[in-house]
Design a protein around this motif. Structure first.
Motif, PDB file in Angstrom:
ATOM      1  N   GLY A 241      -5.039   4.311   1.404  1.00  0.00           N
ATOM      2  CA  GLY A 241      -5.550   3.573   2.555  1.00  0.00           C
ATOM      3  C   GLY A 241      -6.949   3.022   2.357  1.00  0.00           C
ATOM      4  N   ALA A 242      -7.823   3.789   1.697  1.00  0.00           N
ATOM      5  CA  ALA A 242      -9.198   3.323   1.483  1.00  0.00           C
ATOM      6  C   ALA A 242      -9.226   2.104   0.570  1.00  0.00           C
TER       7      ALA A 242
ATOM      8  N   VAL B 175       0.860  -1.182   0.000  1.00  0.00           N
ATOM      9  CA  VAL B 175       0.000   0.000   0.000  1.00  0.00           C
ATOM     10  C   VAL B 175       0.898   1.234   0.000  1.00  0.00           C
ATOM     11  N   ASP B 176       0.809   2.005  -1.087  1.00  0.00           N
ATOM     12  CA  ASP B 176       1.627   3.214  -1.183  1.00  0.00           C
ATOM     13  C   ASP B 176       1.019   4.129  -2.225  1.00  0.00           C
TER      14      ASP B 176
ATOM     15  N   VAL C 267      -4.645   1.386   8.341  1.00  0.00           N
ATOM     16  CA  VAL C 267      -4.704   0.183   7.493  1.00  0.00           C
ATOM     17  C   VAL C 267      -4.180  -1.015   8.264  1.00  0.00           C
ATOM     18  N   ALA C 268      -3.070  -0.843   8.979  1.00  0.00           N
ATOM     19  CA  ALA C 268      -2.476  -1.949   9.745  1.00  0.00           C
ATOM     20  C   ALA C 268      -3.425  -2.444  10.833  1.00  0.00           C
ATOM     21  N   LYS C 269      -4.072  -1.529  11.541  1.00  0.00           N
ATOM     22  CA  LYS C 269      -5.017  -1.934  12.594  1.00  0.00           C
ATOM     23  C   LYS C 269      -6.183  -2.716  11.997  1.00  0.00           C
ATOM     24  N   TYR C 270      -6.702  -2.244  10.883  1.00  0.00           N
ATOM     25  CA  TYR C 270      -7.803  -2.952  10.234  1.00  0.00           C
ATOM     26  C   TYR C 270      -7.342  -4.326   9.741  1.00  0.00           C
TER      27      TYR C 270
ATOM     28  N   ARG D 139      -9.691  -3.795  -0.055  1.00  0.00           N
ATOM     29  CA  ARG D 139      -9.088  -5.077  -0.457  1.00  0.00           C
ATOM     30  C   ARG D 139      -9.058  -6.058   0.715  1.00  0.00           C
ATOM     31  N   LEU D 140      -8.843  -5.559   1.912  1.00  0.00           N
ATOM     32  CA  LEU D 140      -8.781  -6.434   3.092  1.00  0.00           C
ATOM     33  C   LEU D 140     -10.144  -7.016   3.452  1.00  0.00           C
TER      34      LEU D 140
END
Length: 124
Positions: free
Chosen positions: A37-38, A10-11, A67-70, A43-44
């Motif tokens: 991030g969205a 993600v970048d 993003v990492a927390k989600y 995707r997650l």
């Protein structure tokens, strides 16, 4: 790493993201890319979930820590690699991530990142 491990990159910097994707694929990883991030959070929300997350810290719509927390809520214990030009911000905002992200300062030493990715995947 018996199966081809899935890495979500993600970048919002398109050149950096494409370079990471190309290098990771050359190293044998399956790679998917999200440009903010969205898009990463979207995707997650579907299978297969990645085996590891490599994310920039500062991005539009949701930063790398969000993003990492989600991602870890979807897949507990997911290894996270944060890439940033601001490593001091990460230390102050890490919060409840488990395991804590490994932080890489830009410009990233790709060999070190690749080695740590393999180690994280073997340790799972």
């Amino acid at each position: 790493m018996s199966k081809q491990s899935l890495v979500l990159v993600v970048d919002d910097d398109v050149r950096t993201a494409r370079l990471f994707v190309r290098m990771l694929r050359e190293d044998g990883f399956q790679v998917e890319l999200a440009h903010d991030g969205a898009a990463a959070i979207g995707r997650l929300g579907r299978a297969p979930l990645p085996d590891v997350l490599v994310t920039d810290l500062s991005m539009p719509h949701a930063d790398g820590l969000a993003v990492a927390k989600y991602a870890q809520a979807c897949r507990p214990g997911l290894p996270v690699f944060l890439v940033t030009g601001y490593p001091d911000l990460v230390a102050r905002r890490m919060g409840s991530l488990d395991p804590e992200p490994q932080v890489f300062t830009k410009p990233v030493d790709y060999d070190e990142l690749s080695t740590k990715l393999v180690q994280a995947l073997i340790g799972k």
